[in-house]
Design a protein around this motif. Structure first.
Motif, PDB file in Angstrom:
ATOM      1  N   THR A  12       0.854  -1.178   0.000  1.00 57.35           N
ATOM      2  CA  THR A  12       0.000   0.000   0.000  1.00 57.35           C
ATOM      3  C   THR A  12       0.890   1.228   0.000  1.00 57.35           C
ATOM      4  OG1 THR A  12      -1.691  -1.194   1.249  1.00 57.35           O
ATOM      5  CG2 THR A  12      -1.873   1.197   1.190  1.00 57.35           C
TER       6      THR A  12
ATOM      7  N   THR B 172     -15.080   4.540   2.659  1.00 58.39           N
ATOM      8  CA  THR B 172     -13.974   4.374   1.731  1.00 58.39           C
ATOM      9  C   THR B 172     -14.541   3.991   0.374  1.00 58.39           C
ATOM     10  OG1 THR B 172     -11.863   3.255   1.360  1.00 58.39           O
ATOM     11  CG2 THR B 172     -13.603   1.929   2.288  1.00 58.39           C
TER      12      THR B 172
ATOM     13  N   ARG C  92      -4.674   6.546  -2.125  1.00 57.93           N
ATOM     14  CA  ARG C  92      -3.646   5.514  -1.996  1.00 57.93           C
ATOM     15  C   ARG C  92      -3.801   4.503  -3.116  1.00 57.93           C
ATOM     16  NH1 ARG C  92      -1.718   4.003   3.931  1.00 57.93           N
ATOM     17  NH2 ARG C  92      -1.815   6.077   4.820  1.00 57.93           N
TER      18      ARG C  92
ATOM     19  N   ASP D 194      -0.060   8.058   1.490  1.00 61.66           N
ATOM     20  CA  ASP D 194      -1.093   8.983   1.010  1.00 61.66           C
ATOM     21  C   ASP D 194      -0.537   9.947  -0.026  1.00 61.66           C
ATOM     22  OD1 ASP D 194      -3.384   8.204   2.233  1.00 61.66           O
ATOM     23  OD2 ASP D 194      -3.285   9.661   3.863  1.00 61.66           O
TER      24      ASP D 194
ATOM     25  N   ASN E 198      -9.050   6.456   1.574  1.00 60.87           N
ATOM     26  CA  ASN E 198      -9.263   5.832   2.880  1.00 60.87           C
ATOM     27  C   ASN E 198      -9.074   4.312   2.849  1.00 60.87           C
ATOM     28  OD1 ASN E 198      -9.647   6.336   5.523  1.00 60.87           O
ATOM     29  ND2 ASN E 198     -11.855   6.555   5.417  1.00 60.87           N
ATOM     30  N   LEU E 199      -8.136   3.827   2.044  1.00 65.73           N
ATOM     31  CA  LEU E 199      -7.911   2.383   1.941  1.00 65.73           C
ATOM     32  C   LEU E 199      -7.385   1.782   3.240  1.00 65.73           C
ATOM     33  CD1 LEU E 199      -6.320   1.978  -1.600  1.00 65.73           C
ATOM     34  CD2 LEU E 199      -8.655   1.506  -0.893  1.00 65.73           C
ATOM     35  N   GLU E 200      -6.605   2.544   3.999  1.00 65.71           N
ATOM     36  CA  GLU E 200      -6.033   2.057   5.259  1.00 65.71           C
ATOM     37  C   GLU E 200      -6.740   2.706   6.445  1.00 65.71           C
ATOM     38  OE1 GLU E 200      -3.503  -0.244   5.804  1.00 65.71           O
ATOM     39  OE2 GLU E 200      -3.820  -0.680   3.702  1.00 65.71           O
ATOM     40  N   ARG E 201      -8.035   2.676   6.443  1.00 64.86           N
ATOM     41  CA  ARG E 201      -8.782   3.375   7.491  1.00 64.86           C
ATOM     42  C   ARG E 201      -8.679   2.646   8.818  1.00 64.86           C
ATOM     43  NH1 ARG E 201     -14.432   1.668   5.039  1.00 64.86           N
ATOM     44  NH2 ARG E 201     -14.459  -0.396   5.919  1.00 64.86           N
ATOM     45  N   SER E 202      -8.663   3.431   9.878  1.00 69.77           N
ATOM     46  CA  SER E 202      -8.650   2.860  11.220  1.00 69.77           C
ATOM     47  C   SER E 202     -10.022   2.962  11.859  1.00 69.77           C
ATOM     48  CB  SER E 202      -7.608   3.570  12.094  1.00 69.77           C
ATOM     49  OG  SER E 202      -7.885   4.948  12.125  1.00 69.77           O
TER      50      SER E 202
ATOM     51  N   ARG F 293      -3.088   0.359  -3.725  1.00 71.04           N
ATOM     52  CA  ARG F 293      -2.769  -0.920  -3.083  1.00 71.04           C
ATOM     53  C   ARG F 293      -2.695  -1.996  -4.155  1.00 71.04           C
ATOM     54  NH1 ARG F 293      -6.684  -2.998   1.279  1.00 71.04           N
ATOM     55  NH2 ARG F 293      -5.532  -1.554   2.566  1.00 71.04           N
TER      56      ARG F 293
END
Length: 155
Positions: free
Chosen positions: A17, A66, A25, A20, A56-60, A27
């Motif tokens: 990934t 996303t 992003r 930003d 927002n591919l790696e959202r927490s 991946r």
């Protein structure tokens, strides 16, 4: 799928990934898997690749939405060897003919995910083929798919 007496399949995943870039992003995921008989002979294999470009591919935070565009392909080969000893000890006739079924598909689309509800719209091309002895037979399918999936997250 693990059968009684069969060794577990081997799976290899490679996922990258990007950092930003203006809230976007990229991946890339490549996956390979191999299945074996109890004698250690290869009886199935698959490969897949997927490229996602989105926000927002790696959202927490699960409640943050996303979305992403994607391109994915997958190919699989199922191999039948009638001369292999079964998990129960019986042995079939030992002839050299091997049948292989190959399946592959390509998908292009867009997905949106929010609060566990994922919607995707994609165009899919699929090729299914089988080889028996020296003869190979193929069938092509092309269609549009809409998928709606809900994943519940425990608090």
């Amino acid at each position: 799928l693990q059968r009684f007496g069969q060794p577990k399949p081997v799976r290899v995943d490679l996922i990258y990934t990007s950092p930003d870039i203006n809230d976007y992003r990229v991946r890339f995921a490549a996956r390979s898997g191999y299945g074996f008989t109890t004698e250690g002979q290869l009886n199935s294999q698959y490969q897949s690749r997927e490229l996602r470009i989105g926000r927002n591919l790696e959202r927490s935070n699960f409640s943050e939405p996303t979305w992403y565009f994607f391109v994915a392909d997958e190919s699989e080969a199922l191999i039948w060897d009638p001369g292999v000893t079964s998990a129960f000890g019986s042995t079939g006739s030992r002839f050299q003919l091997q049948e292989q079924v190959e399946m592959g598909d390509l998908q292009v689309g867009v997905a949106y995910d929010w609060n566990g509800l994922q919607t995707s719209f994609s165009y899919i091309e699929r090729e299914v083929g089988t080889t028996v002895g020296r003869e190979t037979f193929y069938a092509d399918e092309n269609f549009v798919g809409v998928t709606l999936t809900y994943r519940h997250q425990a608090p």
